[in-house]
Scaffold this motif. Structure first.
Motif, PDB file in Angstrom:
ATOM      1  N   GLU A   1      14.820 -11.268  47.631  1.00 25.53           N
ATOM      2  CA  GLU A   1      15.318 -12.159  48.691  1.00 25.53           C
ATOM      3  C   GLU A   1      16.810 -12.395  48.484  1.00 25.53           C
ATOM      4  OE1 GLU A   1      13.125 -15.748  49.458  1.00 25.53           O
ATOM      5  OE2 GLU A   1      11.305 -14.913  48.599  1.00 25.53           O
TER       6      GLU A   1
ATOM      7  N   CYS B   1      10.432 -10.798  43.028  1.00 29.37           N
ATOM      8  CA  CYS B   1      10.350 -11.037  44.482  1.00 29.37           C
ATOM      9  C   CYS B   1      11.537 -11.874  44.942  1.00 29.37           C
ATOM     10  CB  CYS B   1       9.046 -11.743  44.845  1.00 29.37           C
ATOM     11  SG  CYS B   1       7.607 -10.662  44.736  1.00 29.37           S
TER      12      CYS B   1
ATOM     13  N   TYR C   1      15.371 -19.986  46.457  1.00 21.40           N
ATOM     14  CA  TYR C   1      14.570 -20.434  45.314  1.00 21.40           C
ATOM     15  C   TYR C   1      13.873 -21.742  45.663  1.00 21.40           C
ATOM     16  CZ  TYR C   1      13.678 -22.537  40.735  1.00 21.40           C
ATOM     17  OH  TYR C   1      13.090 -23.155  39.659  1.00 21.40           O
TER      18      TYR C   1
ATOM     19  N   ARG D   1       3.055  -7.689  48.072  1.00 20.94           N
ATOM     20  CA  ARG D   1       3.541  -9.050  47.822  1.00 20.94           C
ATOM     21  C   ARG D   1       5.065  -9.099  47.985  1.00 20.94           C
ATOM     22  NH1 ARG D   1       5.358 -13.046  44.860  1.00 20.94           N
ATOM     23  NH2 ARG D   1       4.033 -14.857  44.393  1.00 20.94           N
TER      24      ARG D   1
ATOM     25  N   MET E   1       7.171 -12.997  40.449  1.00 14.61           N
ATOM     26  CA  MET E   1       7.879 -13.881  41.386  1.00 14.61           C
ATOM     27  C   MET E   1       9.382 -13.767  41.222  1.00 14.61           C
ATOM     28  SD  MET E   1       6.357 -17.622  42.272  1.00 14.61           S
ATOM     29  CE  MET E   1       6.107 -18.036  40.620  1.00 14.61           C
TER      30      MET E   1
HETATM   31  O1  LIG Z   1       7.410 -18.915  49.147  1.00 16.20           O
HETATM   32  C1  LIG Z   1       8.622 -18.698  49.160  1.00 16.20           C
HETATM   33  O2  LIG Z   1       9.444 -19.515  49.647  1.00 16.20           O
HETATM   34  C2  LIG Z   1       9.144 -17.455  48.586  1.00 16.20           C
HETATM   35  O3  LIG Z   1      10.334 -17.216  48.702  1.00 16.20           O
HETATM   36  C3  LIG Z   1       8.254 -16.536  47.832  1.00 16.20           C
HETATM   37  C4  LIG Z   1       8.324 -16.754  46.320  1.00 16.20           C
HETATM   38  C5  LIG Z   1       7.182 -15.887  45.692  1.00 16.20           C
HETATM   39  O4  LIG Z   1       7.480 -14.781  45.254  1.00 16.20           O
HETATM   40  O5  LIG Z   1       6.054 -16.366  45.664  1.00 16.20           O
HETATM   41  C6  LIG Z   1       9.645 -16.304  45.800  1.00 16.20           C
HETATM   42  C7  LIG Z   1      10.656 -17.198  45.508  1.00 16.20           C
HETATM   43  C8  LIG Z   1      10.528 -18.643  45.682  1.00 16.20           C
HETATM   44  O6  LIG Z   1      11.226 -19.326  44.678  1.00 16.20           O
HETATM   45  C9  LIG Z   1       9.130 -19.056  45.770  1.00 16.20           C
HETATM   46  C10 LIG Z   1       8.105 -18.192  46.002  1.00 16.20           C
END
Ligand SMILES: O=C(O)C(=O)C[C@]1(C(=O)O)C=C[C@@H](O)C=C1
Length: 363
Positions: free
Chosen positions: A90, A86, A50, A29, A83
């Motif tokens: 990013e 994750c 975000y 993931r 999340m």
């Molecule tokens: O779907 C996105 O745009 C992502 O960056 C992935 C993700 C996730 O981990 O699901 C991470 C950060 C965002 O705020 C929303 C979702």
């Protein structure tokens, strides 16, 4: 003889296998999120990482799919943290909140963004606004209303002065505890520190249990907790974050007069948020000072059957219009029904400012 040890071993072996699977899946993931970041940055130096609407959808879906035995909110909290990690991969998100450290606002910031966010305490609500406006942080978290004490005027006034909008909300159940230090003489508590709002929320309990203790209002619950560390005859009313930060223990738990005591916080920023499926919109409207103005303002909401969740009046600071109205309602500005109402309000109002459409708080 009991066969418990054999069962325990085999259950732990199964847990190990499952953890290996979970580890692999979380890593996969995270790799996906890293690739999402690459897609977002392609040709866009100002990419926004975000995405509040997506996060709300992910959490709502998890709660819907959750088969138990873990509670839906508990499961969503775990995914909230995944999340958050994750997103940090990013780009780490920086959040300013109304401090000091250990306040309920910090708790709200962590509840909303997860533990991987970098959170920075600010001394006042307008400082939170300024930090976001200056681009020193990505988002801000400020309290806006409490279920027992009502609206936080400072926050509403800051929206009038600033160009910032709203990109999310988070509601926190507020539990107050009576906290003491290891060195406190528990039977000799003669002084209690807290924020005036917390005193108001625990008034009946205090009258019943500590009618003679001196109540000393201070600037925050965290400050109350800090003061208690050095005084053997004092206690503080504060929440879990402050207790943890200053190593205090609970002499009495959940002493708030109303069990449903909660505070709503807003996430401020300057990013338009697409529809998540369950959204709210906040606006500020100045009306001409004439008879029937409020009726004229509310009528389109009624006609289009839009569910208004809050209406606050504040004296205008520009001097031209006497009052401005802060309105929250269900729906997103991109929905035709909502767009129609906003257009009608714009025609009737002296001034209309759309603070933003954002996902309704999930956790
Ligand atoms: O779907 C996105 O745009 C992502 O960056 C992935 C993700 C996730 O981990 O699901 C991470 C950060 C965002 O705020 C929303 C979702």
């Amino acid at each position: 003889m009991s066969d418990a040890p054999i069962n325990l071993d085999s259950l732990r072996q199964r847990i190990d296998e499952l953890d290996t699977d979970i580890l692999r899946l979380i890593s996969e993931r995270a790799e996906c999120a890293r690739r999402v970041a690459e897609v977002k940055t392609q040709g866009d130096p100002k990419a926004v990482f975000y995405r509040p609407e997506r996060e709300a959808q992910v959490l709502r879906r998890i709660m819907e799919l959750n088969p138990g035995p873990l509670d839906g909110e508990e499961m969503a909290r775990l995914f909230r943290e995944i999340m958050s990690a994750c997103l940090a991969l990013e780009q780490p998100v920086k959040v300013a909140y109304l401090g000091p450290e250990g306040t309920f606002t910090q708790q709200a910031a962590l509840k909303h963004f997860g533990e991987s966010a970098v959170s920075l305490p600010m001394a006042a609500i307008d400082e939170v606004f300024r930090e976001v406006e200056a681009g020193a942080v990505n988002y801000g978290v400020v309290p806006v209303e409490n279920s027992t004490e009502g609206v936080i005027n400072h926050t509403l006034d800051s929206f009038m002065d600033s160009g910032m909008g709203i990109c999310g909300e988070v509601v926190l159940r507020i539990h107050h505890h009576l906290l003491v230090a290891d060195t406190t003489r528990r039977d000799k508590v003669s002084r209690i520190y807290s924020h005036p709002q917390s005193f108001a929320q625990c008034r009946k309990w205090l009258d019943a249990h500590y009618p003679h203790a001196e109540r000393i209002p201070v600037s925050s619950n965290a400050e109350a907790a800090r003061l208690v560390k050095t005084e053997w005859h004092s206690a503080a009313i504060a929440g879990d974050m402050a207790a943890k930060l200053y190593g205090l223990t609970r002499l009495a738990e959940k002493i708030e007069d109303r069990p449903d005591n909660s505070t709503r916080f807003l996430i401020i920023g300057n990013q338009p948020v697409p529809m998540s499926g369950e959204d709210k919109t906040s606006i500020v409207v100045a009306m001409r000072n004439q008879p029937g103005a409020l009726h004229d303002l509310l009528e389109p909401f009624h006609r289009h059957q839009i569910d208004m969740t809050r209406l606050e009046t504040r004296p205008s600071r520009s001097g031209v219009w006497n009052y401005v109205f802060f309105i929250d309602f269900k729906g997103h500005r991109d929905e035709p029904r909502v767009a129609a109402v906003l257009e009608e309000v714009r025609l009737r109002a002296a001034e209309l400012k759309i603070l933003g459409s954002y996902p309704q708080g999930v956790l």
